[in-house]
Scaffold this motif. Structure first.
Motif, PDB file in Angstrom:
ATOM      1  N   SER A  50     -25.957 -28.551   5.294  1.00  0.00           N
ATOM      2  CA  SER A  50     -25.001 -29.317   4.501  1.00  0.00           C
ATOM      3  C   SER A  50     -23.753 -28.460   4.279  1.00  0.00           C
ATOM      4  O   SER A  50     -23.823 -27.404   3.637  1.00  0.00           O
ATOM      5  CB  SER A  50     -25.602 -29.683   3.142  1.00  0.00           C
ATOM      6  OG  SER A  50     -24.588 -30.092   2.254  1.00  0.00           O
ATOM      7  N   VAL A  51     -22.627 -28.919   4.813  1.00  0.00           N
ATOM      8  CA  VAL A  51     -21.365 -28.204   4.596  1.00  0.00           C
ATOM      9  C   VAL A  51     -21.069 -28.135   3.100  1.00  0.00           C
ATOM     10  O   VAL A  51     -20.513 -27.150   2.620  1.00  0.00           O
ATOM     11  CB  VAL A  51     -20.207 -28.894   5.351  1.00  0.00           C
ATOM     12  CG1 VAL A  51     -18.871 -28.263   5.013  1.00  0.00           C
ATOM     13  CG2 VAL A  51     -20.440 -28.828   6.852  1.00  0.00           C
ATOM     14  N   TRP A  52     -21.475 -29.164   2.366  1.00  0.00           N
ATOM     15  CA  TRP A  52     -21.222 -29.184   0.923  1.00  0.00           C
ATOM     16  C   TRP A  52     -21.971 -28.054   0.238  1.00  0.00           C
ATOM     17  O   TRP A  52     -21.455 -27.446  -0.707  1.00  0.00           O
ATOM     18  CB  TRP A  52     -21.586 -30.544   0.326  1.00  0.00           C
ATOM     19  CG  TRP A  52     -20.788 -31.633   0.960  1.00  0.00           C
ATOM     20  CD1 TRP A  52     -21.251 -32.625   1.770  1.00  0.00           C
ATOM     21  CD2 TRP A  52     -19.369 -31.807   0.900  1.00  0.00           C
ATOM     22  NE1 TRP A  52     -20.213 -33.409   2.212  1.00  0.00           N
ATOM     23  CE2 TRP A  52     -19.042 -32.928   1.692  1.00  0.00           C
ATOM     24  CE3 TRP A  52     -18.342 -31.120   0.268  1.00  0.00           C
ATOM     25  CZ2 TRP A  52     -17.735 -33.378   1.850  1.00  0.00           C
ATOM     26  CZ3 TRP A  52     -17.038 -31.573   0.429  1.00  0.00           C
ATOM     27  CH2 TRP A  52     -16.749 -32.686   1.201  1.00  0.00           C
ATOM     28  N   GLU A  53     -23.161 -27.748   0.677  1.00  0.00           N
ATOM     29  CA  GLU A  53     -23.919 -26.625   0.115  1.00  0.00           C
ATOM     30  C   GLU A  53     -23.211 -25.307   0.435  1.00  0.00           C
ATOM     31  O   GLU A  53     -23.118 -24.424  -0.410  1.00  0.00           O
ATOM     32  CB  GLU A  53     -25.347 -26.607   0.656  1.00  0.00           C
ATOM     33  CG  GLU A  53     -26.209 -25.499   0.110  1.00  0.00           C
ATOM     34  CD  GLU A  53     -26.546 -25.627  -1.366  1.00  0.00           C
ATOM     35  OE1 GLU A  53     -26.804 -24.584  -2.008  1.00  0.00           O
ATOM     36  OE2 GLU A  53     -26.554 -26.753  -1.893  1.00  0.00           O
ATOM     37  N   ALA A  54     -22.709 -25.184   1.663  1.00  0.00           N
ATOM     38  CA  ALA A  54     -21.971 -23.974   2.044  1.00  0.00           C
ATOM     39  C   ALA A  54     -20.737 -23.806   1.154  1.00  0.00           C
ATOM     40  O   ALA A  54     -20.465 -22.713   0.649  1.00  0.00           O
ATOM     41  CB  ALA A  54     -21.569 -24.045   3.520  1.00  0.00           C
ATOM     42  N   LYS A  55     -20.004 -24.886   0.949  1.00  0.00           N
ATOM     43  CA  LYS A  55     -18.804 -24.825   0.109  1.00  0.00           C
ATOM     44  C   LYS A  55     -19.173 -24.483  -1.334  1.00  0.00           C
ATOM     45  O   LYS A  55     -18.469 -23.705  -1.984  1.00  0.00           O
ATOM     46  CB  LYS A  55     -18.038 -26.140   0.195  1.00  0.00           C
ATOM     47  CG  LYS A  55     -17.399 -26.337   1.570  1.00  0.00           C
ATOM     48  CD  LYS A  55     -16.658 -27.638   1.657  1.00  0.00           C
ATOM     49  CE  LYS A  55     -15.306 -27.407   1.076  1.00  0.00           C
ATOM     50  NZ  LYS A  55     -14.299 -28.363   1.394  1.00  0.00           N
ATOM     51  N   ALA A  56     -20.274 -25.026  -1.809  1.00  0.00           N
ATOM     52  CA  ALA A  56     -20.721 -24.745  -3.177  1.00  0.00           C
ATOM     53  C   ALA A  56     -21.064 -23.269  -3.357  1.00  0.00           C
ATOM     54  O   ALA A  56     -20.971 -22.734  -4.463  1.00  0.00           O
ATOM     55  CB  ALA A  56     -21.925 -25.613  -3.532  1.00  0.00           C
ATOM     56  N   GLU A  57     -21.440 -22.606  -2.255  1.00  0.00           N
ATOM     57  CA  GLU A  57     -21.789 -21.187  -2.335  1.00  0.00           C
ATOM     58  C   GLU A  57     -20.637 -20.269  -1.922  1.00  0.00           C
ATOM     59  O   GLU A  57     -20.830 -19.086  -1.674  1.00  0.00           O
ATOM     60  CB  GLU A  57     -23.038 -20.911  -1.495  1.00  0.00           C
ATOM     61  CG  GLU A  57     -24.257 -21.524  -2.150  1.00  0.00           C
ATOM     62  CD  GLU A  57     -25.543 -20.836  -1.783  1.00  0.00           C
ATOM     63  OE1 GLU A  57     -25.522 -19.633  -1.436  1.00  0.00           O
ATOM     64  OE2 GLU A  57     -26.576 -21.516  -1.846  1.00  0.00           O
ATOM     65  N   GLY A  58     -19.437 -20.838  -1.830  1.00  0.00           N
ATOM     66  CA  GLY A  58     -18.253 -20.004  -1.624  1.00  0.00           C
ATOM     67  C   GLY A  58     -17.721 -19.919  -0.209  1.00  0.00           C
ATOM     68  O   GLY A  58     -16.739 -19.224   0.040  1.00  0.00           O
ATOM     69  N   TYR A  59     -18.329 -20.605   0.743  1.00  0.00           N
ATOM     70  CA  TYR A  59     -17.791 -20.611   2.104  1.00  0.00           C
ATOM     71  C   TYR A  59     -16.611 -21.577   2.149  1.00  0.00           C
ATOM     72  O   TYR A  59     -16.687 -22.682   1.603  1.00  0.00           O
ATOM     73  CB  TYR A  59     -18.859 -21.042   3.111  1.00  0.00           C
ATOM     74  CG  TYR A  59     -19.935 -20.007   3.331  1.00  0.00           C
ATOM     75  CD1 TYR A  59     -19.793 -19.025   4.308  1.00  0.00           C
ATOM     76  CD2 TYR A  59     -21.097 -20.011   2.566  1.00  0.00           C
ATOM     77  CE1 TYR A  59     -20.781 -18.070   4.518  1.00  0.00           C
ATOM     78  CE2 TYR A  59     -22.092 -19.068   2.769  1.00  0.00           C
ATOM     79  CZ  TYR A  59     -21.924 -18.102   3.742  1.00  0.00           C
ATOM     80  OH  TYR A  59     -22.898 -17.158   3.938  1.00  0.00           O
TER      81      TYR A  59
END
Length: 166
Positions: A50-59
């Motif tokens: 999930s790109v959204w999970e990556a973004k949520a973790e700072g990516y």
């Protein structure tokens, strides 16, 4: 400082990277079992499908689509090898899909100094201010797990034709 690292990492896409890296015999999705250390990275990064999970973790998106690689989502740039954590890659690489989505295909490590992970030397800067190592742990790469470029990844993905049903 983090913003500067992301800008520097974004330069990755501004240059044409020479295919590098070393092939890993066997191993990889569709090509057999990964070695334990790469399977550990795969397990640790599974949530980033999930790109959204990556973004949520700072990516953050750090590149447009790079032919043979995909989109790079960067979190950091290691100052040296001591800052690298194999199960926390600095960069996640996503390939575009025919439905307009993104699919996690690889992880990448970036360091300001020469480094080695998984017994592999990082690719030299090649005009960039950092060394890199790709690991194609989510999509088979016929050139090898650690090759920078994967010929099976294209930015020119055609959408599926509609079946005409609603």
């Amino acid at each position: 400082m983090r913003r500067k690292s992301l800008v520097v990492l974004s330069a990755l896409v501004a240059a044409t990277l020479a295919p590098g890296g070393t092939a890993l015999a066997g191993g990889g999705p569709g090509g057999g079992k990964l070695p334990p250390e790469l399977q550990e990275v795969r397990d640790a990064t599974a949530r980033f499908h999930s790109v959204w999970e990556a973004k949520a973790e700072g990516y953050e998106l750090a590149s447009p689509c790079v032919e043979g690689m995909g989109f790079h989502f960067a979190k950091s740039l290691a100052a040296d090898q001591s800052e690298l954590n194999p199960t926390e890659p600095n960069v996640l690489v996503y390939a575009p899909t025919p439905n307009g989505g993104l699919k996690l295909v690889a992880v990448e490590y970036a360091s300001k100094t020469a480094a080695t992970l998984f017994g592999q030397d990082f690719d030299p800067p090649n005009g960039l201010p950092f060394y890199t190592l790709h690991a194609w742990i989510w999509k088979k790469n016929p050139k090898g797990v650690f090759n920078a470029v994967n010929p099976k990844v294209s930015c020119d993905v055609k959408p599926h034709k509609s079946s005409g049903r609603r």
